[in-house]
Motif scaffolding. Sequence first.
Motif, short mmCIF file in Angstrom:
data_model
loop_
_atom_site.label_atom_id
_atom_site.label_comp_id
_atom_site.label_asym_id
_atom_site.label_seq_id
_atom_site.Cartn_x
_atom_site.Cartn_y
_atom_site.Cartn_z
N TYR A 54 -7.06 6.15 1.31
CA TYR A 54 -7.23 6.81 0.09
C TYR A 54 -6.82 5.92 -1.12
O TYR A 54 -7.42 5.72 -2.12
CB TYR A 54 -6.28 7.96 0.04
N ILE A 55 -5.69 5.18 -0.86
CA ILE A 55 -5.42 4.33 -1.85
C ILE A 55 -6.17 3.11 -2.01
O ILE A 55 -6.36 2.46 -2.98
CB ILE A 55 -3.73 3.95 -1.55
N ASP A 76 1.58 6.68 -6.87
CA ASP A 76 0.37 7.22 -7.17
C ASP A 76 0.66 8.56 -8.10
O ASP A 76 1.20 9.59 -7.39
CB ASP A 76 -0.49 7.62 -6.02
N PRO A 77 0.10 8.75 -9.23
CA PRO A 77 0.41 9.94 -10.03
C PRO A 77 0.08 11.16 -9.31
O PRO A 77 0.56 12.25 -10.03
CB PRO A 77 -0.14 9.78 -11.38
N GLU A 78 -0.91 11.20 -8.48
CA GLU A 78 -1.51 12.47 -8.10
C GLU A 78 -0.53 13.14 -7.00
O GLU A 78 -0.43 12.63 -5.74
CB GLU A 78 -3.09 12.31 -7.82
N PRO A 79 0.05 14.12 -7.12
CA PRO A 79 0.90 14.55 -6.17
C PRO A 79 0.11 15.62 -5.15
O PRO A 79 -0.78 16.20 -5.72
CB PRO A 79 1.80 15.94 -6.81
N PHE A 80 0.36 15.50 -3.92
CA PHE A 80 -0.52 16.23 -2.98
C PHE A 80 0.14 16.38 -1.47
O PHE A 80 0.90 15.46 -1.41
CB PHE A 80 -2.09 15.96 -2.75
N GLU A 81 0.03 17.35 -0.81
CA GLU A 81 0.93 17.70 0.43
C GLU A 81 0.84 16.58 1.30
O GLU A 81 1.84 16.30 1.91
CB GLU A 81 0.27 18.99 0.85
N ALA A 82 -0.34 15.92 1.68
CA ALA A 82 -0.48 15.08 2.72
C ALA A 82 0.28 13.75 2.30
O ALA A 82 0.60 12.94 3.15
CB ALA A 82 -2.17 14.61 2.93
N HIS A 104 -10.70 12.22 -0.76
CA HIS A 104 -9.94 13.10 -1.82
C HIS A 104 -8.75 13.64 -1.34
O HIS A 104 -8.49 14.12 -0.19
CB HIS A 104 -10.99 14.21 -2.29
N ALA A 105 -7.73 13.80 -2.39
CA ALA A 105 -6.22 14.21 -2.08
C ALA A 105 -6.61 15.76 -1.55
O ALA A 105 -5.70 15.84 -0.35
CB ALA A 105 -5.70 14.39 -3.30
N LEU A 132 0.70 -1.17 -0.10
CA LEU A 132 0.13 -0.06 0.09
C LEU A 132 1.00 1.34 -0.01
O LEU A 132 0.67 2.28 -0.86
CB LEU A 132 -0.80 -0.05 1.18
N LEU A 133 1.67 1.21 0.69
CA LEU A 133 2.78 2.60 0.77
C LEU A 133 3.56 2.63 -0.34
O LEU A 133 3.66 3.68 -0.96
CB LEU A 133 3.87 2.23 2.13
#
Length: 377
Positions: free
Chosen positions: A119-120, A79-85, A175-176, A72-73
């Motif tokens: 999320y994942i 995962d292609p979506e970059p986000f701060e969390a 959601h991201a 999972l990690l």
Amino acid sequence: MLTGSGHCQVGYVRHLSELRIRELEKLSVRIQGSINTEKYACESYFDYVCSRNRPLFSIMGHMPQMGDLMQLLTELQNDPEPFEAKQKTLDFFISCNVHHALEDCYRETYEYFKPLFGYIVTKNMLNGESHELDDFLGILDRFVVRFQKDRESNPILSKLATYKQKFKTPRVYFHARDLSREYKDLRIYRESYEHNVRNLEQHRKLNSTYELGVQRTMLDWSMYLFQSRNKPMSYFYSTFTVHLYMMLFNSLERQRDFTRFREDVECLRLPQFVNVLDEARMLAVIYLKSFRAAWIDYSAWINSPPQNSGIYDQENGVLQKYHLDNKRIFFTLYAQNFCEFGKDLAEHVFYLGLKQNKDFYDIYSCGFQTENPMTCV
């Protein structure tokens, strides 16, 4: 489709896919490793299922296995979506690994950033059809429908009916942008692990929206479902269905007329040390009713429609090689929920339903007892 449940084509043997057969075999090996076959199940079921101190699942699942955490990690990292969390999650893992072993850091990252794992999991869950999601929602739907007439008078049932609808699209809670907002004020530094832990503990106590309410339920159910991929229905009914009934009866029994409740307890003839404690008496009734109701539901699933009995028989054919069957799985996983309570309390309170179940006595060749406290409640 759930992560790990396969993006490739799989072969089928009548009702069971190859993935489900392999999972049955893996589950069988794990159960064999968790029970103590040197103990006699009819004499002390606690010793039989708990003395090795290796319970497999709690009612809503344990922490995922190490291989699953690593998977999972890795998927989160890729995962292609970059986000701060997400970046804060990975930075914490790096800071941890400077001071601790890799496996410890996977576990800590999961504990502190569980919503990111949600999320994942939910992102992959919706990439295709998932029979686990169908099975899960089916159990939940049958439970809600069964108590339809009581919904307005019981807030638990009303809440479950609402949550059932929400869980058809669990991804909306992960959601991201919402996760980045959740961890917006959290400062994570790759070079300062202890500082990170203090910040995370503070965040979890004061700021986390995933500790309570609908977000917590969606997270718990999502992770449970991830751990349930390719599992048999005997697993779902002995864990999730028991959980639902415990929620319901914990509410109903505490509202009952005390005189009737006391009569039920006297009928059960609980041991003296249990009768001293009001809460122990209450729990005895809650767990007994939950076990009985979940077993009735599972038995009903086996017998209808005809396809279910076919799946059940096919699964038993796989399990037979390991000297197991679905009913043994049900009894074992239910009982292992209570290993932590110790032998006296488990044997006399939590296993009361098992000891008065004819299938239990038949499966373990105990010889059925005629006195049946199950009729007390």
